[in-house]
Write a protein that holds these residues in place. Structure first.
Motif, PDB file in Angstrom:
ATOM      1  N   ILE A 564      22.998   4.515 -29.911  1.00  0.00           N
ATOM      2  CA  ILE A 564      23.702   4.068 -28.702  1.00  0.00           C
ATOM      3  C   ILE A 564      24.087   2.601 -28.806  1.00  0.00           C
ATOM      4  CG2 ILE A 564      23.388   3.570 -26.220  1.00  0.00           C
ATOM      5  CD1 ILE A 564      21.635   6.120 -26.119  1.00  0.00           C
ATOM      6  N   THR A 565      23.185   1.782 -29.344  1.00  0.00           N
ATOM      7  CA  THR A 565      23.403   0.330 -29.400  1.00  0.00           C
ATOM      8  C   THR A 565      23.998  -0.138 -30.727  1.00  0.00           C
ATOM      9  OG1 THR A 565      21.139  -0.014 -30.212  1.00  0.00           O
ATOM     10  CG2 THR A 565      21.479  -0.079 -27.818  1.00  0.00           C
ATOM     11  N   ASP A 566      24.404   0.818 -31.582  1.00  0.00           N
ATOM     12  CA  ASP A 566      24.910   0.465 -32.913  1.00  0.00           C
ATOM     13  C   ASP A 566      23.895  -0.409 -33.634  1.00  0.00           C
ATOM     14  OD1 ASP A 566      26.568   0.345 -35.105  1.00  0.00           O
ATOM     15  OD2 ASP A 566      27.863  -1.218 -34.279  1.00  0.00           O
ATOM     16  N   ASN A 567      22.667   0.142 -33.679  1.00  0.00           N
ATOM     17  CA  ASN A 567      21.539  -0.547 -34.346  1.00  0.00           C
ATOM     18  C   ASN A 567      21.287  -1.937 -33.740  1.00  0.00           C
ATOM     19  OD1 ASN A 567      19.396  -0.478 -36.108  1.00  0.00           O
ATOM     20  ND2 ASN A 567      20.541  -1.426 -37.783  1.00  0.00           N
ATOM     21  N   PHE A 568      21.363  -2.003 -32.391  1.00  0.00           N
ATOM     22  CA  PHE A 568      21.036  -3.228 -31.637  1.00  0.00           C
ATOM     23  C   PHE A 568      21.888  -4.417 -32.104  1.00  0.00           C
ATOM     24  CE2 PHE A 568      17.078  -0.696 -32.056  1.00  0.00           C
ATOM     25  CZ  PHE A 568      16.968  -0.283 -30.731  1.00  0.00           C
ATOM     26  N   SER A 569      23.177  -4.179 -32.225  1.00  0.00           N
ATOM     27  CA  SER A 569      24.058  -5.211 -32.805  1.00  0.00           C
ATOM     28  C   SER A 569      24.670  -6.141 -31.757  1.00  0.00           C
ATOM     29  CB  SER A 569      25.185  -4.549 -33.602  1.00  0.00           C
ATOM     30  OG  SER A 569      25.961  -3.693 -32.769  1.00  0.00           O
ATOM     31  N   ASN A 570      24.650  -5.750 -30.478  1.00  0.00           N
ATOM     32  CA  ASN A 570      25.362  -6.560 -29.471  1.00  0.00           C
ATOM     33  C   ASN A 570      24.396  -7.010 -28.375  1.00  0.00           C
ATOM     34  OD1 ASN A 570      27.251  -7.827 -27.918  1.00  0.00           O
ATOM     35  ND2 ASN A 570      28.346  -5.967 -27.311  1.00  0.00           N
ATOM     36  N   VAL A 580      18.272  -7.531 -24.084  1.00  0.00           N
ATOM     37  CA  VAL A 580      19.188  -6.539 -23.514  1.00  0.00           C
ATOM     38  C   VAL A 580      20.398  -6.399 -24.448  1.00  0.00           C
ATOM     39  CG1 VAL A 580      20.538  -5.865 -21.501  1.00  0.00           C
ATOM     40  CG2 VAL A 580      18.453  -7.223 -21.200  1.00  0.00           C
ATOM     41  N   PHE A 581      20.757  -5.146 -24.754  1.00  0.00           N
ATOM     42  CA  PHE A 581      21.872  -4.852 -25.647  1.00  0.00           C
ATOM     43  C   PHE A 581      22.891  -3.996 -24.894  1.00  0.00           C
ATOM     44  CE2 PHE A 581      17.920  -5.128 -27.982  1.00  0.00           C
ATOM     45  CZ  PHE A 581      18.212  -5.992 -29.038  1.00  0.00           C
ATOM     46  N   SER A 582      24.151  -4.092 -25.292  1.00  0.00           N
ATOM     47  CA  SER A 582      25.147  -3.167 -24.754  1.00  0.00           C
ATOM     48  C   SER A 582      25.281  -1.983 -25.719  1.00  0.00           C
ATOM     49  CB  SER A 582      26.499  -3.862 -24.574  1.00  0.00           C
ATOM     50  OG  SER A 582      27.073  -4.161 -25.840  1.00  0.00           O
ATOM     51  N   GLY A 583      25.719  -0.851 -25.178  1.00  0.00           N
ATOM     52  CA  GLY A 583      25.859   0.334 -26.018  1.00  0.00           C
ATOM     53  C   GLY A 583      26.805   1.337 -25.403  1.00  0.00           C
ATOM     54  N   LEU A 584      27.029   2.464 -26.101  1.00  0.00           N
ATOM     55  CA  LEU A 584      27.929   3.513 -25.637  1.00  0.00           C
ATOM     56  C   LEU A 584      27.232   4.865 -25.686  1.00  0.00           C
ATOM     57  CD1 LEU A 584      31.324   2.588 -27.357  1.00  0.00           C
ATOM     58  CD2 LEU A 584      30.848   2.596 -24.893  1.00  0.00           C
ATOM     59  N   ILE A 585      27.330   5.612 -24.590  1.00  0.00           N
ATOM     60  CA  ILE A 585      26.890   7.002 -24.557  1.00  0.00           C
ATOM     61  C   ILE A 585      28.154   7.824 -24.337  1.00  0.00           C
ATOM     62  CG2 ILE A 585      25.433   8.703 -23.419  1.00  0.00           C
ATOM     63  CD1 ILE A 585      23.606   6.466 -22.540  1.00  0.00           C
ATOM     64  N   GLY A 586      28.666   8.411 -25.403  1.00  0.00           N
ATOM     65  CA  GLY A 586      29.990   9.008 -25.327  1.00  0.00           C
ATOM     66  C   GLY A 586      31.005   7.898 -25.126  1.00  0.00           C
ATOM     67  N   ASP A 587      31.768   7.994 -24.050  1.00  0.00           N
ATOM     68  CA  ASP A 587      32.739   6.942 -23.727  1.00  0.00           C
ATOM     69  C   ASP A 587      32.228   6.034 -22.613  1.00  0.00           C
ATOM     70  OD1 ASP A 587      34.559   7.929 -25.594  1.00  0.00           O
ATOM     71  OD2 ASP A 587      35.390   9.367 -24.138  1.00  0.00           O
ATOM     72  N   THR A 588      30.987   6.215 -22.217  1.00  0.00           N
ATOM     73  CA  THR A 588      30.439   5.443 -21.097  1.00  0.00           C
ATOM     74  C   THR A 588      29.586   4.288 -21.611  1.00  0.00           C
ATOM     75  OG1 THR A 588      30.367   7.453 -19.759  1.00  0.00           O
ATOM     76  CG2 THR A 588      29.069   5.566 -18.984  1.00  0.00           C
ATOM     77  N   ARG A 589      29.879   3.084 -21.146  1.00  0.00           N
ATOM     78  CA  ARG A 589      29.107   1.913 -21.570  1.00  0.00           C
ATOM     79  C   ARG A 589      27.791   1.860 -20.800  1.00  0.00           C
ATOM     80  NH1 ARG A 589      30.116  -2.343 -24.619  1.00  0.00           N
ATOM     81  NH2 ARG A 589      32.305  -1.748 -24.831  1.00  0.00           N
ATOM     82  N   ALA A 590      26.752   1.411 -21.492  1.00  0.00           N
ATOM     83  CA  ALA A 590      25.426   1.291 -20.879  1.00  0.00           C
ATOM     84  C   ALA A 590      24.775  -0.002 -21.347  1.00  0.00           C
ATOM     85  CB  ALA A 590      24.554   2.488 -21.257  1.00  0.00           C
TER      86      ALA A 590
END
Length: 859
Positions: A564-570, A580-590
């Motif tokens: 979800i977080t692309d290996n905690f990259s952001n 706190v990291f940003s991520g994507l679940i499908g097309d929904t940002r979390a």
């Protein structure tokens, strides 16, 4: 004969009453009086004051006893200043005081210094004085006596007075004194008051105990050119405006100007323009006035009128309180009015610098345990001061939690090879947050106590290299089977079933680790592993799963969170909890908040927040998407809030200036979230950490409450309040909750009031050691709302609405919880302000009431 017996009885009665009065006057139960540098076990009663002093040997482990040179031991020198304790070793050396009245009380603490060339160097040192983790003062010792005095409201049962070497000579101390004050004296919320000066006008000698039962030192000021000393032999009583309980002997002297044309002026300088001064001026009329005589005067500070006309009361003390700042020099003037036939008079004055001490410290329960362990085993380690703070002085062998919101907790302790003997100390049962305990390679005897199994957080327990007898408790073995890493050995002296047959290797002196060791458990683990693999193969990729968002399946694996977080990259934020990291679940940002693995207290908050968010749903409360609880990997997944937290839009150099209406809307949104928690949930929930950084904004700048790790739900038995460990953020923390340790919904109301003031003013809760509530109150005195509203708005606000919101915010942040509105009232008032409607009449407790404030009314 009968007359003689009656007379004799009266004499006896008078003698008894005198003894009772003397005993009442001689109450030193709230005193700790330490003469530093006298021999261990020594005690004496001071001839001048009648105060009982003791040696400092029982309060500190380091330092050397010294005496000042005989040339400095003049007759008038206080006896306790003739000796001292110096500290040529260690950077930090601490005295530990534990007043029996405990925390929540206001104390006067005085440290005294007399160099007296004790080291034959004729070089006076300079060093820092600390209260626990907070700097109290810089001590610059000259050739005479130096007293550092502070009035301090403590949140702990322990008070640590520390001397810190800054490379300008060895620290030392001559005397250390603590006095219990009445809690109504010098009350100013959470700030401590550093004494700047205390003067007794018209007196020729210092007034201390027992004339002042609190042992304040009133320094004499007399024989000033152009001024006349005045005295009275009659007692001076305390007036209703005097909470500071100034003693009669101080008020029985005064000075006055020679005639009404001259002003009394007292001047002083500040080293820093941002320093604030609290000024207490004490007046009493101690002359007998004729019928046609009047004494009337005004008070000015730096030529600005502050109060008057005033006429002192006959042999009754009146106290006037003022604040002053934003200058480098000050003049307080007492000036006779035109109607006055007598010149101005003044009896006494005190000036303090308020300072805010963070008081980060070890939880009292853990600190008490550590002092007990030190005493029980006679440990000679350099253990002094607070066990967990400051971070670079944590006690040897100790690790503490890193949560800044609560008091620190001990999470690991290594006492291996420490020469411990006897049984395992029962006090260890109180280290309820400990995760690792190493008692190996000592001389401990007796049986291993079963209370070790009740330590819920304990993951590692090392007991090898001791001489235990008897079997291990069944509860401890059961805990080991569930994951506790327990190491012990059969010494040959234990009973034959010490390790319970089948659980330990009985080879003499052979170390074993009790964990999950039986073949049956391994078989079960293998089965569970196969089942888990089958389940994982049936699980879709998290980016394609439609059922992830929703209450039916809120749990995520760690590998799913990594995807979800692309290996905690952001990284989008950091705090005491973790990152706190940003991520994507499908097309929904979390947004994904991962708990730091070193945060013991954080895991408790993680559990509390997940539990609350799974049961609470409101448009102004951040929504839970899911959570991860896999081994040491703990995380919470929230809906993504595109505009971050409110703080970044008000402070931190934000270029985007929120409009007045948007500020009201954000306040209204947050208030609705709190109202739901207080009045829409069963049981009611108190957030406990309402602040700008815990209010998040979505893409439309809709505000939602976040960070519920400290939240507390009221059970049925709590009814109106609950006693709990103090939690929250300085500047937002309800002073009544802090002092009384009684949490109510009104504690959130206070914090929300501070947030509302930040929205209004654009000023943070605390800036340059000045709280926004005190700043706003000082501006209200001047009656100009334009100077209160954030200047970046450039007048873009509606005048009447601004006053309403200021009044609402200040009332929310009232020191007394009963005077604060409920969140229902707050929501209603903010709605009216948004709609431009006339506000409803709130209950009578909503009216503004600023204690000890003068000046124009709000409007």
């Amino acid at each position: 004969m009968t007359l003689f017996r009656t007379f004799y009885s009266v004499l006896i009665l008078q003698a008894v009453l005198t003894l009772v009065m003397v005993h009442a006057q001689d109450d030193q139960s709230g005193f700790i009086s330490i003469d530093c540098g006298i021999a261990e076990g020594s005690t004496y009663t001071d001839d001048k004051t009648g105060i009982n002093y003791v040696s400092d040997a029982g309060f500190i482990d380091s330092g050397k006893n010294q005496e000042i040179l005989s040339a400095y031991k003049f007759n008038t020198l206080d006896f306790q200043l003739k000796t001292l304790r110096s500290f040529p070793e260690n950077t930090r050396n601490c005295y530990t005081l534990k007043p029996k009245q405990g925390k929540g009380n206001r104390y006067l603490i005085r440290a005294r210094f007399m160099y007296g060339n004790y080291d034959f160097k004729s070089l006076t040192p300079e060093f820092d004085l600390y209260l626990g983790n907070d700097k109290w003062s810089r001590v610059s010792v000259g050739s005479s006596t130096i007293d550092n005095e502070i009035i301090h409201l403590t949140s702990s049962n322990y008070i640590y007075v520390c001397l810190v070497n800054i490379g300008l000579g060895n620290p030392f101390i001559s005397a250390l004194e603590l006095r219990l004050l009445d809690n109504t004296m010098y009350a100013d919320g959470l700030r401590s008051l550093n004494l700047f000066l205390r003067k007794n006008y018209g007196a020729s000698e210092i007034v201390r105990y027992a004339d002042d039962k609190y042992d304040r030192k009133w320094n004499p000021v007399a024989n000033i050119s152009g001024l006349t000393d005045v005295q009275t032999s009659s007692p001076v009583s305390l007036g209703s405006s005097t909470k500071e309980k100034v003693p009669s002997k101080v008020m029985s002297t005064a000075i006055k100007t020679t005639n009404t044309s001259f002003d009394f002026v007292s001047s002083w300088k500040s080293t820093n323009e941002t320093d604030e001064f609290f000024i207490y001026v004490h007046f009493a009329e101690i002359e007998t006035l004729k019928i046609n005589e009047t004494r009337q005067f005004n008070i000015y500070i730096n030529d600005v009128y502050r109060d008057g006309p005033l006429s002192p009361l006959d042999h009754t003390t009146s106290t006037y309180f003022f604040r002053a700042n934003n200058a480098t020099s000050y003049e307080l003037a007492v000036s006779s009015t035109r109607n006055s036939t007598l010149p101005a008079i003044i009896n006494a004055m005190e000036i303090y610098n308020p300072i805010r001490l963070q008081q980060q410290q070890t939880e009292d329960q853990d600190a008490t345990t550590m002092w007990s362990i030190k005493s029980t085993y006679g440990l000679k380690r350099n253990w002094q001061g607070d066990p967990c703070v400051p971070r670079d002085s944590v006690w040897d062998g100790i690790n503490c939690s890193n949560n800044v919101a609560d008091n620190l907790r001990i999470i690991s302790m290594n006492l291996s090879f420490s020469g411990l003997s006897g049984e395992i100390a029962p006090a260890l049962a109180n280290l309820t947050m400990i995760q690792s305990l190493d008692l190996s390679n000592n001389n401990l005897t007796g049986s291993v106590p079963k209370f070790l199994a009740s330590l819920d957080s304990l993951k590692i327990l090392k007991l090898e290299g001791n001489n235990f007898t008897g079997p291990l408790p069944a509860e401890l073995l059961e805990k080991a089977k569930k994951g506790l890493l327990l190491s012990i050995e059969d010494s040959g002296d234990q009973d034959g079933d010490a390790c319970h047959t089948g659980s330990c290797n009985n080879d003499t002196r052979k170390k074993v680790v009790i964990a999950v060791t039986t073949s049956t458990i391994f078989v079960l683990l293998a089965i569970f592993t196969v089942l888990w693999i089958i389940k994982r193969r049936k699980t879709q990729d998290p980016s394609k799963r439609e059922d992830f968002i929703g209450p039916t399946n809120p749990r995520f694996t760690y590998s799913e969170v990594k995807k979800i977080t692309d290996n905690f990259s952001n990284v989008i934020g950091k705090g005491g909890f973790g990152t706190v990291f940003s991520g994507l679940i499908g097309d929904t940002r979390a947004a994904v908040k991962m708990l730091s693995e070193s945060s013991a207290q954080g895991y408790k908050e993680f559990q509390a927040e997940v539990s609350l968010l799974m049961s609470v749903h409101h448009k102004n409360i951040t929504s839970l998407v899911g959570y991860c609880d896999e081994g040491s990997h703990k995380g919470i997944i929230y809906e993504y809030m595109a505009n971050g937290n409110l703080r970044t839009h008000l402070f931190d150099g934000s270029r985007n200036v929120l409009s007045w209406k948007k500020r009201l809307q954000i306040g209204y949104d947050a208030a609705q979230g709190l109202e739901y928690m207080h009045h829409g949930c069963t049981p009611p929930i108190v957030h406990r950490d309402v602040k700008c950084s815990n209010i998040l904004l979505n893409e439309n700048l809709q505000a939602k409450l976040a960070d519920f790790g400290l939240s507390k739900a009221f059970t049925n038995g709590d009814a109106t309040h609950v006693s709990t460990i103090i939690a929250g953020t300085p500047g937002y923390l309800d002073p009544e909750y802090y002092i009384k340790n009684r949490l109510t919904e009104k504690s959130d109301v206070y914090s929300f009031g501070i947030v509302l003031l930040e929205l209004i003013t654009g000023r943070p809760a605390i800036s340059t050691d000045i709280s926004v509530i005190h700043w706003v109150k000082s501006m209200v005195e001047k009656g100009s709302v334009e100077n209160i509203i954030d200047p970046r708005l450039q007048g873009g606000f509606e005048f009447n609405t601004a006053w309403k919101v200021v009044e609402l915010a200040v009332t929310c942040a009232d020191r007394s919880s009963v005077k604060r509105p409920t969140m229902k009232d707050v929501v209603m008032e903010l709605k009216n302000c948004l709609d431009g409607a006339k506000p409803n009449n709130l209950n009578q407790n909503m009216s503004l009431s600023f204690e000890s404030m003068e000046g124009p009314n709000l409007r």
